[in-house]
Design an enzyme around this catalytic site. Structure first.
Site, PDB file in Angstrom:
ATOM      1  N   ASP A 114     -17.873  15.577 -39.555  1.00  0.00           N
ATOM      2  CA  ASP A 114     -17.892  14.740 -40.774  1.00  0.00           C
ATOM      3  C   ASP A 114     -17.200  15.119 -41.703  1.00  0.00           C
ATOM      4  O   ASP A 114     -16.565  14.138 -42.560  1.00  0.00           O
ATOM      5  CB  ASP A 114     -19.423  14.866 -40.910  1.00  0.00           C
ATOM      6  CG  ASP A 114     -20.398  14.351 -40.017  1.00  0.00           C
ATOM      7  OD1 ASP A 114     -19.949  13.680 -39.331  1.00  0.00           O
ATOM      8  OD2 ASP A 114     -21.583  14.449 -40.097  1.00  0.00           O
ATOM      9  N   GLU A 144       0.532  26.272 -29.643  1.00  0.00           N
ATOM     10  CA  GLU A 144       0.074  27.011 -31.017  1.00  0.00           C
ATOM     11  C   GLU A 144      -0.178  28.525 -30.713  1.00  0.00           C
ATOM     12  O   GLU A 144       0.161  29.271 -31.318  1.00  0.00           O
ATOM     13  CB  GLU A 144      -1.082  26.427 -31.497  1.00  0.00           C
ATOM     14  CG  GLU A 144      -1.688  26.935 -32.818  1.00  0.00           C
ATOM     15  CD  GLU A 144      -2.589  28.136 -32.856  1.00  0.00           C
ATOM     16  OE1 GLU A 144      -3.025  28.457 -33.944  1.00  0.00           O
ATOM     17  OE2 GLU A 144      -2.903  28.499 -31.613  1.00  0.00           O
TER      18      GLU A 144
END
Length: 327
Positions: free
Chosen positions: A316, A181
């Site tokens: 999360d 990347e």
């Protein structure tokens, strides 16, 4: 996350929009008893599984392990260096043990062999695919723990949570860790270019996570697609966190090849080299006038360069987006 402007892709765009399934409430299915005089009985409808809380200590342990890999391999995990392949093998071993079908895709960049790691979850739907990915390589100058060990570890622990929950989503789940990347989105571009039109058309949404533990963290959500954006914005809002559009990532991370190929994209981000404003510091805490990550693309991007609260929150968020969008 790479430096510089958006990498140009020479391919025709394809229109592809994600469709989000919403539930209006609990659905009751009525079954008539075959016996005479039998009464209709109701059975509760299926309810989408709730996304788990990702254990931030597990994410941090992954980062410590990636730091050790860098230290054992010349101080980095860059494309073409032994630390990158060791990082890929580390992630692959965990996924294989959890029951994923993993594939290592090879490509060449700058005269060196690069590798993408693709992990397919074998349970659940087999039609439309929801992908979550991150780049696993660092720059040459450091271990790359925030950029992008943080996103890589968050995606890894979300994948392992899928296996732990024995999730059987309505859509197929695929996770990816991209190589090179930092060389210009090379690995993710190679993957997109390798797909047939039909294979590309099956990708409902690609979620990208590049830097999610910045020490002077902001809280940004990609605004490329309103429906996907709302899944993440609404979740952060439920945690009392007001987000902003992720302008610093525009065209500069691995969602760009997918977007330019017509795939719906989304993701979250905690900031790179740009400076936090006073208004942002008032809203999120931290120091105004300083970069979100002062160690961006530097030797000091190690395990001490992570904000645990941001890492926990955005890990999360990955799980929330994966559960919601694949249900």
């Amino acid at each position: 996350m790479i430096r510089g402007p958006q990498r140009q892709q020479h391919r025709a765009p394809r229109t592809h929009r994600a469709t989000l399934a919403t539930s209006a409430g609990t659905v009751l299915a009525l079954a008539l008893l075959a016996a005479a005089g039998g009464a209709a009985q109701a059975s509760p409808g299926t309810r989408a599984a709730e996304a788990p809380d990702i254990d931030v200590s597990a994410v941090q342990q992954d980062l410590k392990d990636l730091q050790s890999i860098a230290e054992d391999n010349g101080g980095n995990r860059a494309h073409g260096q032994p630390g990158y392949r060791a990082s890929l093998d580390y992630v692959k071993k965990k996924l294989d043990a959890a029951g994923f079908k993993t594939t290592v895709q090879e490509f060449t960049s700058g005269g060196s062999t690069g590798y993408n790691l693709i992990a397919d979850w074998p349970k659940g739907g087999t039609g439309e695919t929801v992908m979550a990915g991150s780049h696993l390589d660092s720059v040459d100058s450091g271990p790359g723990i925030n950029d992008n060990g943080s996103g890589s570890a968050g995606v890894l622990e979300t994948a392992l949570a899928v296996a732990k929950a024995d999730l059987k989503p309505g859509k197929h789940l695929r996770f990816a860790w991209w190589g090179a990347e930092e060389e210009g989105l090379v690995g993710s571009s190679h993957y997109v270019d390798s797909l047939s039109k039909d294979e590309l058309g099956k990708i409902d949404t690609y979620l990208n996570f590049d830097m999610i533990g910045s020490p002077n963290a902001g809280h940004f959500v990609y605004d490329d697609d309103a429906a996907v954006e709302s899944v993440l914005k609404d979740w952060f809002s439920s945690k009392g966190v007001e987000t902003e559009a992720s302008e610093e990532t525009n065209g500069r991370s691995d969602h760009a090849p997918f977007k330019q190929a017509g795939v719906t994209v989304g993701g979250s981000f905690t900031g790179a080299g740009e400076e936090k404003t006073k208004a942002q510091a008032d809203k999120w805490g931290g120091k105004a006038g300083e970069p979100y990550d002062a160690c961006y693309h530097s030797k000091c991007d190690d395990t001490s360069n992570i904000d645990e609260k941001a890492l926990d929150l955005h890990s999360d968020a990955i799980a929330q987006a994966v559960w919601k969008l694949s249900s």
